[in-house]
Design an enzyme around this catalytic site. Structure first.
Site, short mmCIF file in Angstrom:
data_model
loop_
_atom_site.label_atom_id
_atom_site.label_comp_id
_atom_site.label_asym_id
_atom_site.label_seq_id
_atom_site.Cartn_x
_atom_site.Cartn_y
_atom_site.Cartn_z
N ARG A 129 33.62 41.10 38.91
CA ARG A 129 34.53 40.00 39.19
C ARG A 129 34.72 39.83 40.68
NH1 ARG A 129 39.94 42.17 36.41
NH2 ARG A 129 38.40 42.54 34.77
N ASP A 144 37.68 37.80 43.30
CA ASP A 144 39.03 37.24 43.22
C ASP A 144 39.05 35.76 43.56
OD1 ASP A 144 40.03 39.71 42.54
OD2 ASP A 144 40.52 40.25 44.61
N ARG A 157 38.57 43.98 51.41
CA ARG A 157 39.59 43.28 52.20
C ARG A 157 40.57 44.26 52.84
NH1 ARG A 157 41.78 39.25 47.85
NH2 ARG A 157 43.30 38.78 49.49
#
Length: 271
Positions: free
Chosen positions: A57, A59, A206
């Site tokens: 996945r 985001d 991140r």
């Protein structure tokens, strides 16, 4: 049950600006949702529907240059025809770049052995309206040499508990980083960070970027990363860089052993 007569691997790109991420979510526009609609239209809407399985996945607002997925069709179709059919059915913020027939033991997620992510930091004093969806803005001066030195502390096998956001439900936070680089792009007034690894946790890249930016401004010592890793405490890493600057560059599959024929690129050429 659908008779599984053909499995296909697709490599695709998407602009994540208007997506709520990769994975299907109720009442949200996601990449998986639009891909599933396109694939099932081509498959003539079988029951049960064809499932599209991605390598992982991403985001909301995160982009991809080389995401990978697989699906099974109830019939065989030439790769070039499938490529054209998919791109004709998909919205303009998704592009299938390559189609490959693969054997049934190939799995987009479980067969992957490495992923590469890129993060672009815009260094303008003010937010550039043409970059706001595609970079993370950071106006403060950065000591790139310190960032380049510090990022090497990520390389190797580590427990990344300090670098995973709440909401992750994986059993182990141990991951291996193969390479980490920080390169200035003076033509774009950007700093480009890249990480290649065995896999990445929820928001890991991140958070890693955010720590490196703090090192670049002198808010942290250049040798802070080993201490943060050893602490195994999310609070030690503090903040998370914006999603808009993150790109999934590629997903690696060892020796490409599962391919059953040559692939077709977006121009219809054999690869």
């Amino acid at each position: 049950m659908i008779k599984k007569t053909a499995r296909y691997k697709i490599t695709f790109a998407y602009d994540g600006s208007n997506f709520a991420g990769m994975q299907v979510q109720p009442h949200q526009r996601t990449v998986e949702q639009v891909l599933t609609v396109a694939v099932n239209r081509i498959a003539k809407k079988p029951q049960p529907p064809v499932a599209v399985i991605a390598s992982g996945r991403t985001d909301a607002k995160v982009h991809a240059l080389g995401q990978v997925a697989h699906f099974d069709l109830p019939f065989e179709i030439e790769p070039v025809a499938l490529l054209k059919a998919l791109n004709s059915s998909l919205p303009l913020d998704v592009l299938v770049k390559k189609v490959e027939p693969v054997s049934f033991d190939f799995h987009a997620r479980f067969s992957a052995h490495n992923k590469r992510y890129r993060y672009r930091v815009s260094q303008g004093e003010f937010v550039n309206p043409f970059k706001r969806d595609y970079t993370g803005h950071f106006k403060y001066p950065l000591d790139v040499a310190k960032m380049q030195l510090a990022c090497q502390d990520f390389v190797g096998e580590h427990d990344f508990t300090s670098f995973v956001a709440s909401g992750s439900n994986v059993k182990s936070h141990v991951r291996t980083i193969y390479s980490a680089t920080v390169v200035p792009d003076n033509t774009q007034n950007e700093i480009v960070l890249e990480f290649s690894g065995s896999g990445f946790l929820y928001n890991q890249v991140r958070i890693m970027v955010a720590v490196l930016l703090e090192i670049g401004t002198g808010q942290r010592a250049v040798d802070d990363i080993p201490k943060i890793l050893a602490g195994k405490d999310r609070q030690l890493a503090r903040w998370t860089a914006p999603a808009s600057g993150l790109y999934l560059v590629s997903v690696g599959y060892e020796n490409n052993l599962h391919n059953t024929t040559k692939s077709i690129d977006e121009k219809g050429n054999l690869k």
